[in-house]
Design an enzyme around this catalytic site. Structure first.
Site, PDB file in Angstrom:
ATOM      1  N   ASN A  82       0.798  -1.223   0.000  1.00  0.00           N
ATOM      2  CA  ASN A  82       0.000   0.000   0.000  1.00  0.00           C
ATOM      3  C   ASN A  82       0.836   1.280   0.000  1.00  0.00           C
ATOM      4  O   ASN A  82       0.340   2.333  -0.392  1.00  0.00           O
ATOM      5  CB  ASN A  82      -0.932  -0.054   1.226  1.00  0.00           C
ATOM      6  CG  ASN A  82      -1.554   1.275   1.529  1.00  0.00           C
ATOM      7  OD1 ASN A  82      -2.527   1.674   0.892  1.00  0.00           O
ATOM      8  ND2 ASN A  82      -0.996   2.003   2.499  1.00  0.00           N
ATOM      9  N   SER A 133      -4.718   2.514  -8.113  1.00  0.00           N
ATOM     10  CA  SER A 133      -5.409   3.809  -8.112  1.00  0.00           C
ATOM     11  C   SER A 133      -6.301   3.870  -9.346  1.00  0.00           C
ATOM     12  O   SER A 133      -6.055   3.151 -10.323  1.00  0.00           O
ATOM     13  CB  SER A 133      -4.363   4.935  -8.200  1.00  0.00           C
ATOM     14  OG  SER A 133      -4.982   6.185  -8.442  1.00  0.00           O
ATOM     15  N   TYR A 146       3.057   9.021 -11.905  1.00  0.00           N
ATOM     16  CA  TYR A 146       2.096   8.311 -11.046  1.00  0.00           C
ATOM     17  C   TYR A 146       1.182   7.430 -11.899  1.00  0.00           C
ATOM     18  O   TYR A 146       0.944   6.269 -11.563  1.00  0.00           O
ATOM     19  CB  TYR A 146       1.293   9.346 -10.252  1.00  0.00           C
ATOM     20  CG  TYR A 146       0.443   8.778  -9.135  1.00  0.00           C
ATOM     21  CD1 TYR A 146       1.005   8.416  -7.916  1.00  0.00           C
ATOM     22  CD2 TYR A 146      -0.929   8.623  -9.281  1.00  0.00           C
ATOM     23  CE1 TYR A 146       0.228   7.921  -6.875  1.00  0.00           C
ATOM     24  CE2 TYR A 146      -1.723   8.134  -8.245  1.00  0.00           C
ATOM     25  CZ  TYR A 146      -1.136   7.786  -7.045  1.00  0.00           C
ATOM     26  OH  TYR A 146      -1.915   7.298  -6.020  1.00  0.00           O
ATOM     27  N   ALA A 148       1.896   6.165 -14.772  1.00  0.00           N
ATOM     28  CA  ALA A 148       2.710   5.057 -15.287  1.00  0.00           C
ATOM     29  C   ALA A 148       2.929   3.993 -14.209  1.00  0.00           C
ATOM     30  O   ALA A 148       2.782   2.784 -14.457  1.00  0.00           O
ATOM     31  CB  ALA A 148       4.052   5.584 -15.783  1.00  0.00           C
ATOM     32  N   LYS A 150       1.137   3.404 -11.416  1.00  0.00           N
ATOM     33  CA  LYS A 150      -0.094   2.721 -11.000  1.00  0.00           C
ATOM     34  C   LYS A 150      -0.641   1.844 -12.130  1.00  0.00           C
ATOM     35  O   LYS A 150      -1.219   0.785 -11.866  1.00  0.00           O
ATOM     36  CB  LYS A 150      -1.134   3.744 -10.536  1.00  0.00           C
ATOM     37  CG  LYS A 150      -0.728   4.493  -9.274  1.00  0.00           C
ATOM     38  CD  LYS A 150      -0.594   3.569  -8.063  1.00  0.00           C
ATOM     39  CE  LYS A 150      -0.362   4.336  -6.776  1.00  0.00           C
ATOM     40  NZ  LYS A 150      -0.281   3.475  -5.580  1.00  0.00           N
TER      41      LYS A 150
HETATM   42  P1  NAI Z   1      -0.562   8.525   2.965  1.00  0.00           P
HETATM   43  O1  NAI Z   1       0.452   9.532   2.576  1.00  0.00           O
HETATM   44  O2  NAI Z   1      -1.472   8.807   4.094  1.00  0.00           O
HETATM   45  O3  NAI Z   1       0.109   7.111   3.236  1.00  0.00           O
HETATM   46  C1  NAI Z   1       1.217   6.634   2.532  1.00  0.00           C
HETATM   47  C2  NAI Z   1       2.118   5.910   3.509  1.00  0.00           C
HETATM   48  O4  NAI Z   1       3.211   5.334   2.776  1.00  0.00           O
HETATM   49  C3  NAI Z   1       2.725   6.818   4.583  1.00  0.00           C
HETATM   50  O5  NAI Z   1       2.587   6.210   5.842  1.00  0.00           O
HETATM   51  C4  NAI Z   1       4.187   6.931   4.163  1.00  0.00           C
HETATM   52  O6  NAI Z   1       5.051   7.156   5.255  1.00  0.00           O
HETATM   53  C5  NAI Z   1       4.404   5.587   3.512  1.00  0.00           C
HETATM   54  N1  NAI Z   1       5.551   5.564   2.600  1.00  0.00           N
HETATM   55  C6  NAI Z   1       5.893   6.475   1.663  1.00  0.00           C
HETATM   56  N2  NAI Z   1       7.029   6.101   1.046  1.00  0.00           N
HETATM   57  C7  NAI Z   1       7.400   4.925   1.600  1.00  0.00           C
HETATM   58  C8  NAI Z   1       8.486   4.044   1.388  1.00  0.00           C
HETATM   59  N3  NAI Z   1       9.440   4.303   0.476  1.00  0.00           N
HETATM   60  N4  NAI Z   1       8.557   2.909   2.122  1.00  0.00           N
HETATM   61  C9  NAI Z   1       7.611   2.629   3.064  1.00  0.00           C
HETATM   62  N5  NAI Z   1       6.578   3.433   3.324  1.00  0.00           N
HETATM   63  C10 NAI Z   1       6.470   4.566   2.596  1.00  0.00           C
HETATM   64  O7  NAI Z   1      -1.413   8.278   1.632  1.00  0.00           O
HETATM   65  P2  NAI Z   1      -2.642   7.303   1.289  1.00  0.00           P
HETATM   66  O8  NAI Z   1      -3.581   8.126   0.543  1.00  0.00           O
HETATM   67  O9  NAI Z   1      -3.085   6.553   2.466  1.00  0.00           O
HETATM   68  O10 NAI Z   1      -1.920   6.335   0.244  1.00  0.00           O
HETATM   69  C11 NAI Z   1      -1.879   4.945   0.361  1.00  0.00           C
HETATM   70  C12 NAI Z   1      -1.876   4.358  -1.028  1.00  0.00           C
HETATM   71  O11 NAI Z   1      -3.101   4.691  -1.681  1.00  0.00           O
HETATM   72  C13 NAI Z   1      -0.770   4.886  -1.933  1.00  0.00           C
HETATM   73  O12 NAI Z   1      -0.236   3.824  -2.699  1.00  0.00           O
HETATM   74  C14 NAI Z   1      -1.496   5.868  -2.841  1.00  0.00           C
HETATM   75  O13 NAI Z   1      -0.856   6.034  -4.071  1.00  0.00           O
HETATM   76  C15 NAI Z   1      -2.838   5.175  -2.970  1.00  0.00           C
HETATM   77  N6  NAI Z   1      -3.931   6.010  -3.400  1.00  0.00           N
HETATM   78  C16 NAI Z   1      -4.368   7.056  -2.636  1.00  0.00           C
HETATM   79  C17 NAI Z   1      -5.414   7.843  -3.068  1.00  0.00           C
HETATM   80  C18 NAI Z   1      -5.935   8.994  -2.279  1.00  0.00           C
HETATM   81  O14 NAI Z   1      -6.766   9.738  -2.800  1.00  0.00           O
HETATM   82  N7  NAI Z   1      -5.542   9.194  -1.047  1.00  0.00           N
HETATM   83  C19 NAI Z   1      -6.061   7.582  -4.359  1.00  0.00           C
HETATM   84  C20 NAI Z   1      -5.557   6.428  -5.056  1.00  0.00           C
HETATM   85  C21 NAI Z   1      -4.529   5.692  -4.585  1.00  0.00           C
END
Ligand code: NAI
Length: 241
Positions: A82, A133, A146, A148, A150
């Site tokens: 995730n 996503s 992004y 690319a 996803k």
């Molecule tokens: P968020 O920013 O709250 O959570 C992302 C988490 O990933 C954070 O805890 C961060 O510390 C961690 N992280 C970042 N880089 C990292 C790394 N190199 N190694 C380990 N951990 C790492 O964001 P959210 O929204 O909860 O995102 C979770 C997933 O959902 C992501 O893959 C994001 O692309 C995807 N997503 C989110 C959407 C949204 O609208 N919030 C929409 C579609 C997909």
């Protein structure tokens, strides 16, 4: 989920935190892997999970954490890949460094978690859930890297579902629309962007992380026993038009 061991990357905040909480409530042993040590430890304490520091872009880091989970708990049933980061650059704005960073975290990270977990999931007939996503299903302005990454996760999910089907390991992804997490907070402060998001979402709102977490738990459950290779939109209708 009683007796199951679940590893969730990016579980410190947002969708990952909510998913970790949901699995924990259902009785699973949950391990959060995240690059943010402070937030990760805080979340783990709050929801009764374990935290392990992990950079998903680094194969050695992911492999070490996954192997240590199996050593400690004796099994691994579910991996939720995730962790992710965003980007808002068009092809002309984006530089090579940004491209490489987004691909490393958002695409390589998913491969690392899946590859490290695969041998253990074969033992438990477990499953993989990737957070892709809507931007893996469609393109949009200012999301070159992004989109690319996803898009890669979406087809990687299909591919690995085929690879692991003979071991009864299911592999699926969730394709969230806009979810109220720290990832989109800054972008949503921009009125034009906010209007674009709400205008393109038939349900006319962003979602709460719990609305994604519910689907994660469903996909990991026996109720989803015939679902594999699927990329499931949880998007308020974004990709329906
Ligand atoms: P968020 O920013 O709250 O959570 C992302 C988490 O990933 C954070 O805890 C961060 O510390 C961690 N992280 C970042 N880089 C990292 C790394 N190199 N190694 C380990 N951990 C790492 O964001 P959210 O929204 O909860 O995102 C979770 C997933 O959902 C992501 O893959 C994001 O692309 C995807 N997503 C989110 C959407 C949204 O609208 N919030 C929409 C579609 C997909």
């Amino acid at each position: 989920m009683e007796g199951k061991v679940v590893f969730i990357t990016g579980g410190s905040t947002g969708i990952g935190k909510s998913t970790a909480e949901k699995f924990s409530e259902k009785g699973a042993e949950v391990v959060i892997g995240d690059i943010n040590k402070e937030k990760g430890q805080e979340t783990a304490e709050e929801i009764g999970a374990e935290f392990k520091e992990c950079d998903v872009a680094d194969w050695e880091s992911v492999k070490f954490v996954v192997d240590s989970i199996v050593e400690e708990y004796g099994r691994l049933d579910v991996v939720v890949n995730n962790a992710g980061i965003g980007s808002t650059s068009t092809i002309e704005e984006m530089d090579k460094e940004e491209w490489e960073k987004i691909i490393a975290v958002d695409l390589d990270g998913v491969m690392h978690g899946t590859k490290a977990a695969a041998p253990h999931l074969k033992e438990t007939e477990g499953c993989v859930i990737n957070t892709a996503s809507i931007y893996g299903l469609v393109g949009d302005v200012g999301a070159t890297a992004y989109n690319a990454a996803k898009g890669g996760v979406v087809n990687f999910t299909r591919s690995v579902a085929n690879d692991l089907a003979e071991h009864n390991v299911r592999v699926n992804s969730i394709c969230p629309g806009f979810i109220d997490t720290p990832l989109i907070q800054e972008a949503m402060d921009d009125e034009d962007f906010k209007n674009h998001v709400l205008g393109e979402t038939p349900l006319g709102r962003v979602a709460e992380p719990e609305e994604v977490a519910e689907v994660m738990v469903f996909l990991a459950s026996d109720k989803a026993s015939y679902i594999t290779g699927a990329n499931i939109p949880v998007d308020g209708g974004w990709t329906s038009h």
